[in-house]
Design a protein around this motif. Sequence first.
Motif, mmCIF file in Angstrom:
data_model
loop_
_atom_site.group_PDB
_atom_site.id
_atom_site.type_symbol
_atom_site.label_atom_id
_atom_site.label_comp_id
_atom_site.label_asym_id
_atom_site.label_seq_id
_atom_site.Cartn_x
_atom_site.Cartn_y
_atom_site.Cartn_z
ATOM 1 N N VAL A 97 0.884 -1.112 0.260
ATOM 2 C CA VAL A 97 -0.148 -0.279 0.166
ATOM 3 C C VAL A 97 0.878 0.940 -0.372
ATOM 4 C CG1 VAL A 97 -0.077 -0.148 2.283
ATOM 5 C CG2 VAL A 97 -1.721 1.189 1.415
ATOM 6 N N THR A 98 1.091 2.331 -1.293
ATOM 7 C CA THR A 98 1.585 3.496 -1.264
ATOM 8 C C THR A 98 0.792 4.034 0.077
ATOM 9 O OG1 THR A 98 -0.262 4.741 -2.128
ATOM 10 C CG2 THR A 98 1.715 2.520 -3.501
ATOM 11 N N GLN A 105 -2.277 5.893 -0.300
ATOM 12 C CA GLN A 105 -3.288 5.290 -0.506
ATOM 13 C C GLN A 105 -3.623 5.116 1.189
ATOM 14 O OE1 GLN A 105 -1.876 1.885 -2.073
ATOM 15 N NE2 GLN A 105 -3.305 2.820 -4.217
ATOM 16 N N THR A 156 -5.426 7.580 2.596
ATOM 17 C CA THR A 156 -6.518 7.142 2.377
ATOM 18 C C THR A 156 -7.636 6.499 3.304
ATOM 19 O OG1 THR A 156 -6.236 7.687 -0.017
ATOM 20 C CG2 THR A 156 -8.239 6.974 0.894
ATOM 21 N N ILE A 183 -11.539 4.642 -2.238
ATOM 22 C CA ILE A 183 -10.624 3.821 -2.066
ATOM 23 C C ILE A 183 -10.051 3.883 -3.677
ATOM 24 C CG2 ILE A 183 -10.699 2.998 -0.367
ATOM 25 C CD1 ILE A 183 -12.032 0.466 -1.525
ATOM 26 N N ALA A 197 -8.227 6.578 -4.514
ATOM 27 C CA ALA A 197 -6.635 6.569 -4.480
ATOM 28 C C ALA A 197 -6.100 4.967 -5.092
ATOM 29 C CB ALA A 197 -7.083 5.854 -2.927
ATOM 30 N N LEU A 228 -7.067 2.067 -5.443
ATOM 31 C CA LEU A 228 -7.150 0.392 -4.512
ATOM 32 C C LEU A 228 -8.278 -0.488 -4.879
ATOM 33 C CD1 LEU A 228 -6.290 1.631 -1.086
ATOM 34 C CD2 LEU A 228 -4.849 0.573 -2.480
#
Length: 378
Positions: A35-36, A39, A42, A78, A81, A83
């Motif tokens: 996960v960045t 992200q 978020t 998400i 973002a 995801l």
Amino acid sequence: MPSPRSGPDKCPGALQVHQAADGPLARVRLPGGVVTSPQLQTLAAAAQEIGNGEIELTSRGNVQLRAVTDPDEFARRIADAGLLPSTTHERVRNILASPLSGRIGGFADVRGLVTDLDRGLCDDPALADLPGRTLFTIDDGRGDVSSLRGDFGLHALPDARFALILAGEDTGARVGDDAVGVLLAAARTFAHIRDSAWRLNEMPGGTERILERLGLGYGDPVELPAAVERGPIGWLDQPDGRVTLGGGLAFGTLPARLAEFLAAVERPIIVTPWRSLLVPDLDEWAAEQVVRVLAPMGLIFDEHSPYLQVSACAGQPGCAKSHTDVRADARTAIENDDLPADGRQHWSGCDRKCGRPRGEVTDVVSGPDGYRVENECS
């Protein structure tokens, strides 16, 4: 061998939420556990604003939010973002990979294979109907995720080939540059022949049928390692001179405030299948600051912490079947140095023992008359 399921697959996702006792539960798939920072920010904001203030880590390297007051708003956030790359395939993107791959150890850097597999899954309409419990594993040869017995997997070998893993066992088949294509073909075959089975090991002769369909020859399999009890914890030196930090969390729960601080480190965060986190590619000064700031906030860098020996189901108020708030009870026992057993133990609010880890574990199970202690292996 488990029997095929008779009911529908209700495995939760970001769009198909689970109605838990404390409200909707939404799960976000993180292929390879990555996960960045944006992200994670978020997710932290969503947990704080439309959740219960926490992000739960799962045993498949994913994350979930409980008590989501607005599931549609959560899905929108998400998706923005990055995801939620596919609304049709979001529940089948269960891809575990060796968390330290490409940085420390292993026979191969499998990070690119994770990306290719995820893209191939999302691009194939036939794979949208895979059960949400389908699990892919890509092991760099150290044996950490192959031991988790996925449905379809690759295990790196010293000769630059991969062992093909089906139903958690080495088939003896060996693949090379076409490794991801073989995995996708195996999954496509399972989707076609599975009937009511949710997992490949629920199908009599499932492995043999897939190998025959794919026309793969096979030889002598290798024995896969036993399940790893926990992920890497503490200060981990990378060969390039940088540092990876391994941090544990009490009951695999990441408070939103701690998640915000992790996002501020501006490094990708890797969620491991042992409900812990890796913060990679830090210089020594940055690593020292992360430990100094985040350890008091609850990120555990001490491999001897009793919190790393104790796991627990959701318990009350999240589960209506639980007899008690098991996490609060377990926390009290840890803080009072009053654990009922030594070593690994799993606290459960009922006899289902949800979330129980593999391997040798002492069960601490709540019932109408209090807790009982059971010593079993799985």
